[in-house]
Design an enzyme around this catalytic site. Structure first.
Site, PDB file in Angstrom:
ATOM      1  CG  ASP A 178      -5.475  -5.387   2.525  1.00  0.00           C
ATOM      2  OD1 ASP A 178      -6.448  -6.481   2.686  1.00  0.00           O
ATOM      3  OD2 ASP A 178      -5.462  -4.939   1.318  1.00  0.00           O
ATOM      4  CB  SER A 183      -1.142  -0.139   1.217  1.00  0.00           C
ATOM      5  OG  SER A 183      -1.827   1.168   1.060  1.00  0.00           O
ATOM      6  CB  THR A 184       1.269   4.151   2.623  1.00  0.00           C
ATOM      7  OG1 THR A 184      -0.119   4.292   2.646  1.00  0.00           O
ATOM      8  CG2 THR A 184       2.055   5.335   2.572  1.00  0.00           C
ATOM      9  CG  HIS A 187      -4.243  -0.914  -0.577  1.00  0.00           C
ATOM     10  ND1 HIS A 187      -4.023  -0.687   0.667  1.00  0.00           N
ATOM     11  CD2 HIS A 187      -4.875  -1.957  -0.783  1.00  0.00           C
ATOM     12  CE1 HIS A 187      -4.165  -2.068   1.224  1.00  0.00           C
ATOM     13  NE2 HIS A 187      -4.886  -2.665   0.273  1.00  0.00           N
ATOM     14  CG  MET A 196      -0.570   3.809   6.633  1.00  0.00           C
ATOM     15  SD  MET A 196      -1.266   5.510   6.672  1.00  0.00           S
ATOM     16  CE  MET A 196      -0.165   6.597   6.474  1.00  0.00           C
TER      17      MET A 196
END
Length: 356
Positions: free
Chosen positions: A300, A177-178, A204, A297
């Site tokens: 998930d 993600s991030t 994401h 973050m």
């Protein structure tokens, strides 16, 4: 604890006010200034010394990309891009991440109304996370990625064998993600052309962003990289990027596996979700799959990879020191479902070791 200071940069007075209003709701955040173009942004970064900057891309006098490059060269700090959801906006955002931006907040025509509410919590969380680690980002500014079309350097030889290999892997799933777009560029382009297995990537991102990411990685890589379209037969040496806004699953037909795009579960916090894809991989591939969880973050991927582990598969987690955000890997490590914790620069080596 001192409040995290923010400089808001956008050519729209409404947008500056909207972002200020969002951030004012959090007692830990203080907006110390605003700017309407890149030239103002550079000067106010010098004088105000904020902990975090939110930066628009399209602005008069000096655009966000030019300003970002100067800021990161002169006064490096965490910069979050405020990006258009168009294809052009997605490509500019990926370039911004290459130049050192830590993350982005997407905006579209709805941003001026209900869209603002949709991203409020996300923006505040990111600002607090990055603001507390300002010194870390100042020390670890990334060098720009080579322009599109220039091949990645040859991968060095693997120096150690992977532990606990229960079987030669037939598929790899990577969740991130991030910080993922930059980090993936240190993994996918390093994979050999004869890796021998397909790779699924869940990052994401909104629609358009995942397509631009796939095209960018494809231009840098020896393996083929595509955005998953659904109903594709999985091929070795091909990387399938989960499409923004819809989940990626596997479907078995005969002896072959195919990509399947699904809106369910619709209540998932992230769409696409690492949990959803990893659970599908666990169900269909089981012990013959390798899961890799990288910077991001939240948590998930933890539940899906837990299922994969129960089926006998293997799991690699990125280490804290090399993560932009140590959230998703932390959840996997704390759940004790990992086989290895490795630095970002070694992840491609481990993937090859498990697949070869």
């Amino acid at each position: 604890m001192n409040r995290i200071t923010v400089l808001v940069v956008d050519d729209s007075a409404f947008m500056r006010k909207a972002i200020e209003g969002m951030l004012a709701k959090d007692p830990d955040i203080q907006v110390v200034g605003t700017a309407s173009n890149g030239i103002e942004a550079i000067e106010k970064v010098k004088t105000l010394k904020p902990d975090v900057v939110t930066l628009d891309i399209e602005m008069p006098r000096m655009d966000g990309l030019t300003a970002l490059e100067k800021i990161m060269a002169e006064n490096p700090l965490p910069v979050i891009m405020v990006s258009s959801l168009t294809t052009e906006g997605a490509e500019a955002t990926l370039r911004a991440l290459d130049l050192g931006a830590v993350d982005f907040i997407p905006k579209d025509k709805s941003f001026a109304s209900f869209g603002v509410l949709k991203i409020e919590d996300d923006l505040r969380e990111k600002i607090k996370n990055f603001g507390r680690r300002k010194a870390f980002f100042a020390r670890t500014v990334r060098k720009p990625i080579a322009p599109s079309g220039i091949a990645a350097p040859a991968a060095p030889l693997i120096t150690r064998a992977a532990p606990k290999i229960t079987s030669k892997k037939k598929l790899v799933i990577i969740g991130t993600s991030t910080g993922g777009p930059q980090s993936l560029q240190k993994v996918i382009p390093m994979l050999p052309a004869d890796l021998g297995v397909p790779v699924l990537v869940v990052q994401h991102m909104p629609p358009n962003f995942t397509k631009s990411l796939a095209q960018r990685l494809d231009s840098l890589s020896k393996v083929h990289v595509v955005e998953a379209q659904g109903k594709e037969q999985l091929e070795p040496n091909t990387v399938y990027i989960a499409k923004g806004g819809i989940h990626l699953k596997l479907k078995k037909m005969g002896v072959h596996y195919y990509t399947e795009l699904s809106p369910e579960p619709a209540n998932s916090l992230h769409i696409p979700s690492v949990d959803v894809t990893a659970a599908s991989v666990a169900e269909n591939i089981g012990r013959d799959a390798l899961g890799v969880i990288m910077t991001g973050m939240g948590s998930d991927g933890m539940k899906g990879l837990q299922l994969l582990k129960l089926k006998g598969g293997n799991v690699i987690a990125q280490n804290e020191a090399s993560c932009v955000v140590y959230g998703m890997p932390r959840a996997v490590v704390e759940a004790n479902i990992h086989d290895e914790v490795v630095p970002l620069d070694e992840i491609y080596q481990r993937i090859v070791a498990y697949c070869k």
